[in-house]
Scaffold this motif. Structure first.
Motif, short mmCIF file in Angstrom:
data_model
loop_
_atom_site.label_atom_id
_atom_site.label_comp_id
_atom_site.label_asym_id
_atom_site.label_seq_id
_atom_site.Cartn_x
_atom_site.Cartn_y
_atom_site.Cartn_z
N UNK B 32 0.82 -1.21 0.00
CA UNK B 32 0.00 0.00 0.00
C UNK B 32 0.85 1.26 0.00
N UNK B 33 2.13 1.10 -0.29
CA UNK B 33 3.00 2.27 -0.15
C UNK B 33 3.48 2.83 -1.48
N UNK B 34 2.80 2.47 -2.57
CA UNK B 34 3.11 3.05 -3.86
C UNK B 34 4.55 2.82 -4.28
N UNK B 35 5.00 1.61 -4.11
CA UNK B 35 6.34 1.21 -4.56
C UNK B 35 6.30 -0.27 -4.89
N UNK B 36 7.38 -0.73 -5.50
CA UNK B 36 7.42 -2.15 -5.82
C UNK B 36 7.39 -2.97 -4.52
N UNK B 57 13.56 -8.98 5.67
CA UNK B 57 12.43 -9.73 6.25
C UNK B 57 11.35 -8.75 6.72
N UNK B 58 11.79 -7.68 7.37
CA UNK B 58 10.82 -6.70 7.88
C UNK B 58 10.06 -6.04 6.74
N UNK B 62 6.12 -6.47 6.13
CA UNK B 62 5.22 -5.32 6.13
C UNK B 62 4.38 -5.30 4.86
N UNK B 65 1.81 -8.21 5.09
CA UNK B 65 1.12 -8.38 6.37
C UNK B 65 -0.40 -8.36 6.17
N UNK B 246 -4.29 8.14 -0.49
CA UNK B 246 -3.25 7.11 -0.32
C UNK B 246 -2.22 7.56 0.70
N UNK B 275 7.55 3.25 -18.93
CA UNK B 275 6.41 3.51 -18.04
C UNK B 275 5.93 4.95 -18.21
N UNK B 277 6.65 7.53 -16.88
CA UNK B 277 7.61 8.62 -16.74
C UNK B 277 8.47 8.82 -17.99
#
Lengths: 502, 448
Positions: B32-36, B57-58, B62, B65, B246, B275, B277
């Motif tokens: 949900x963070x607008x990145x890959x 891992x974190x 995330x 999750x 967002x 893409x 851009x």
């Protein structure tokens, strides 16, 4: 890894607790009592490695050295060969203090030496120029002190040495208290390493205590930290008197709720694993004297220094002048223990001098017996202000900043803060005060105003005599606040981008 | 108390173990963070002492999750409902549910570089491009807060700091003369004309397609008045999520108008697979009149949706988002200069917050687009503006020799900018200076 992180709360902790409980039951069933300690040791090493990587090797060095130092000391004691006792103690102290000195203070020492050499007009030697900053291993101040306490306790005859190195490794690495305390002296926990039991009620008490700690850290400390950071991040000369006081008040609340919250979480987790760690805080801002404050603030550190430094130096049994010198020296060391900076040295000295002054004047009450309410209130306020002045030294990046900040608290600041254009000037210009921060600050201040005898955390998490309505209300409030804390932790790691990031 | 504590234990166990249990059951949250999304970590013994392994891992945990989005949204709801504050300091809560990008005025009020320096440089670039024979137009999309200040509500006080900066910048942009399209005026007109609804999204930092199309039409008509005459404008519903929702963790998909144009013959053909851009190359297919030659469009997200519309009016075109320009120039310092040199026509578009804020490309990579660099790159095309040898100098003050012996005093032009190239590097001349008689000097007129 810190307790208030997603990875700990939602991954490490559930897995570690379940893993431990399974090992505990299996161990009982199969007659393998060591299994639970082995599993807990494994999780503790993983916990440290998660955040520190290869620096876990230093932890291992400390463990190995103290395990064998205690063997030497034990032989010395049994054979009545004082030289072996001294040798073992020297091994432990030299290695642990050496690790601490190098990894925590070398950068500071080199920087100060370079400055001194330059100040007298000399060219610093090449090695000073080329000095590569040493990385500070997480928790080194805590685990070296714990590790040393084992050897010292064996040398003092308080405990027998451990036969099983795994138990000793577990004592040093035990993850609930590994990186931020409480500093558990070995004799306080030695029996629990081999003989302990986790009951459902103990786990429930531990969970309640853990919840209280997380709430204190996330809901209160982290919220008022924004205010403290703003105040101490601003140019002190531009702070108004109100902003300066609000900033230090926020920091006073922050440091207590942060540190005691972490201790609560550690104690609570310890209970889940069947351990009973010593209390680390007992309403410190209710103290009636600075002496009283230090019996309530970071109690395990004070006890460590008292037992292993102050008393061996002679304590109160030597001449008055020597006692006073020891007292101040111990507090200077306490200051240095907190960090490699002159601000910490002066902070320790400041408290040492305050304690000395109380001794010399005989004004160091430890309770309010026989004193009027007005006197008690006055003393509490006076001690609180003295402690807050100390926090300015503690929080400031350097002594110059601390002096300027203290001046701002007296009204010497201009009050003309250069607020970032486009930001709404707040009530005090430099220090933001939103509804959330106001509530958190009020909670913090409210806790300071309670009578000294009220220690809410342990009472709610362990008492069996809490009236039912209070019990239900407290549990409901804790559950709600804990759930909210989890949300804050989760959203705290939410960092979206306006546009897609590659 | 014991029963209550046991109940709390159960609740805490469920709350902390539920995401892991759901993960074990195969449930995965969506990033949900607008990145890959972070790929799953591979367990390799060699990495067990590598902190980056645990960070991986974190990050992965995330991203996948379970219930992550719902929990973030719940906290955002609490922030707004309970604390009356924005969950994200970059987003301000305006009136009537309108959201604003705080940076749209913060960066402008305290830009890393003086806004006027940036604007002056842009205008100078336009002048050099025009002088070199490249039809050029510069336009700036107004911030949402500029177009709809009434919805700022409690943010109005802090946003007010941008007003003097905006006024000064608009005056400076006007120096580009007819090469500048004043969208501030266009947006104000449209806003006054369209009484119902708004031309900017309440939950997004951008304008709506209607204004995108208006901007596109002004750009096309700038080069060939009356050329913009789409045979048909189709409108249909489109589900979109406001970028600001967002950012605050409360994505709120809504249906909005979707516009399209239709010209005679095939639609423009996109020649690349890049893409949004860019660089995106297009070839028109229409049999209707088009603007001939190669057009370079340097734009940001405000004009990005107009790419296929503009491509339908441009024989050959290349669209590049400033974000990508930054990356490409970081790799190759002269990339942008080369692109400009290859173009017959240039469209420069920025949103106000990018012009006045820290993203401004001209601020980050000044070497890439300085007018001086362009003068060197386009010197052949600028030949008509080169000061003839022998006429370039004055000798009235006795310091020089009128160019006879190779040194003289050169006066900069009065209405425009004089550039001198020395050792392959151009310099703007602001005061009389002694120069070699063989110096290359260009007088670029003041406005187009």
């Amino acid at each position: 890894m810190v307790f208030s992180s997603i990875s700990f709360l939602f991954l490490f902790m559930p897995v570690a607790v379940v893993g431990y409980l399974v090992a505990d039951r299996l161990g009982v069933g199969l007659g393998l009592r060591w299994l639970r300690n082995l599993v807990l040791l494994g999780f503790s090493v993983l916990f440290y490695t998660w955040g520190s990587g290869p620096l876990v090797g230093l932890l291992a060095v400390s463990i190995v050295v103290d395990y064998f130092a205690a063997v030497v000391v034990d032989r010395g004691r049994r054979g009545e060969r004082a030289v072996l006792v001294r040798l073992g103690l020297a091994m432990s102290i030299m290695v642990n203090v050496g690790l601490l000195a190098y990894f925590k203070y070398a950068n500071f020492a080199v920087a100060e030496a370079t400055r001194a050499v330059t100040a007298i007009g000399l060219e610093p030697p090449t090695w000073m120029h080329d000095w590569v900053a040493v990385t500070l291993p997480i928790g080194i101040s805590f685990y070296t002190f714990q590790s040393m306490s084992y050897t010292i306790d064996v040398a003092q005859g308080r405990v027998r040495r451990l036969r099983n190195p795994l138990d000793f490794a577990l004592y040093v690495t035990l993850f609930p208290q590994l990186i931020a305390g409480p500093i558990v002296r070995f004799h306080e926990i030695s029996e629990q390493l081999g003989d302990r039991r986790t009951t459902i009620d103990q786990a429930a008490s531990g969970a309640t205590r853990f919840a209280h700690g997380l709430i204190k850290k996330v809901v209160v400390a982290d919220t008022v930290a924004v205010m403290a950071d703003a105040a101490f991040g601003a140019d002190p000369g531009s702070l108004s008197m109100t902003a300066a006081w609000l900033g230090v008040l926020a920091y006073t609340v922050q440091i207590y709720f942060d540190f005691s919250g972490y201790s609560d979480m550690a104690i609570g987790l310890g209970m889940v694993f069947g351990f009973r760690f010593p209390e680390n805080f007992r309403r410190p801002y209710s103290a009636l004297s600075v002496t009283d404050f230090w019996r309530r603030w970071h109690i395990t550190l004070s006890n460590w220094f008292r037992d292993y430094v102050y008393i061996p130096l002679g304590g109160n049994r030597v001449a008055s002048g020597r006692t006073y010198a020891n007292l101040v020296a111990v507090f200077v060391i306490t200051g240095i223990w907190h960090g490699a900076s002159w601000t910490f040295v002066i902070w320790g000295l400041y408290h040492g001098v305050l304690l000395l002054a109380e001794r010399l004047t005989g004004q160091r009450p430890l309770d309010g017996t026989g004193r009027s309410g007005v006197e008690r209130a006055g003393r509490r306020l006076g001690v609180l202000i003295a402690v807050m002045v100390g926090w300015v030294l503690f929080r400031s990046p350097d002594l110059g900043h601390a002096v300027d900040y203290l001046a701002a608290m007296t009204g010497a600041g201009s009050g003309q803060v250069d607020v970032h254009p486009g930001m709404t000037p707040s009530l005090t210009d430099a220090v933001p005060l939103t509804l959330r921060q106001a509530v958190a600050l009020a909670v913090g201040l409210g806790s300071m105003l309670l009578p000294p005898s009220v220690v809410i955390g342990p009472w709610l998490s362990e008492s069996t005599t809490v009236p039912r309505p209070i019990s239900l209300a407290a549990t409901g409030a804790t559950a709600t606040a804990f759930a909210y804390s989890l949300l804050v932790v989760i959203s705290g790691q939410f960092s979206p981008f306006l546009y897609f990031q590659f | 108390m014991i029963v209550a504590r046991r109940l709390l234990l159960v609740l805490m166990a469920v709350a902390t173990a539920a995401p892991l249990a759901l993960f074990g059951l195969g449930l995965r949250g969506a990033p949900i963070e607008n990145r890959w999304a972070t790929p799953p970590p591979k367990l390799e013994p060699g990495r067990l002492f590598d902190p980056e392994f645990y960070n991986h891992i974190e990050d992965y945990g995330l991203d996948v999750m379970p219930m992550h989005a719902e929990l973030v949204e719940a906290d955002a709801t609490a922030d707004i409902g309970l604390w009356r504050e924005s969950p994200n300091p970059d987003v301000g809560l305006g009136a009537d549910g309108w959201l604003f990008l705080v940076k749209s005025w913060q960066d402008g009020c305290a830009p890393a570089a003086e806004a006027s320096l940036v604007t002056e440089r842009l205008v100078a670039v336009v002048r050099v491009l025009e002088a070199s024979g490249r039809d050029t137009v510069l336009t700036v999309a107004p911030n949402k807060a500029t177009a709809y200040p009434d919805y700022l509500g409690p943010l109005a006080e802090q946003a007010a700091c941008l007003e003097p900066v905006r006024a000064r910048t608009q005056a400076e942009l006007a120096l580009a003369g007819s090469d500048y399209i004043d969208l501030f005026a266009v947006v104000a007109e449209e806003r006054d004309r369209v009484r119902t609804g708004s031309l900017y999204y309440a939950d997004d930092s951008h304008w709506k397609p209607t204004l995108t199309m208006t901007a596109a039409s002004r750009l096309v008509d700038h080069f060939d008045p009356g050329l913009w005459n789409p045979m048909a404008v189709e409108a249909s519903g489109e589900t979109r999520t406001g970028d600001l929702t967002n950012l605050i963790g409360r994505p709120d998909p809504t249906t909005h108008e979707r516009l399209a144009i239709d010209r005679t013959g095939p639609d423009p053909r996109r020649l690349d697979a890049n893409d949004q851009f860019g660089p995106n190359d297009w070839q028109s297919g229409t049999t209707d009149p088009v603007l001939e030659g190669q057009t370079l469009v340097l734009h940001d997200s405000f004009l990005a949706p107009a790419e296929p519309w503009l491509a339908a009016y441009l024989e050959r075109s290349r669209f590049v988002d400033w974000t990508r320009v930054d990356e490409l120039v970081a790799e190759d310092e002269v990339w942008l200069v080369d692109q400009l040199a290859d173009a017959d026509r240039v469209i420069l578009q920025l949103v106000e917050r990018n012009l006045l804020g820290r993203y401004a490309m001209v601020e980050q990579y000044p070497l890439a687009v300085t007018p001086e660099a362009l003068v060197v790159a386009l010197r052949d095309d600028l030949a008509p503006y080169r000061r003839p040898v022998g006429l370039a100098f004055s000798s009235g003050d006795g310091l020089g020799d009128g160019g006879r012996n190779g040194v003289s005093i050169m006066e900069p032009m009065a209405h425009g900018t004089t550039y001198i190239i020395v050792d392959g590097v151009a310099h703007a001349v602001t005061e009389p200076m002694a120069v070699s008689a063989r110096a290359e000097i260009y007088d670029i007129p003041g406005s187009g």
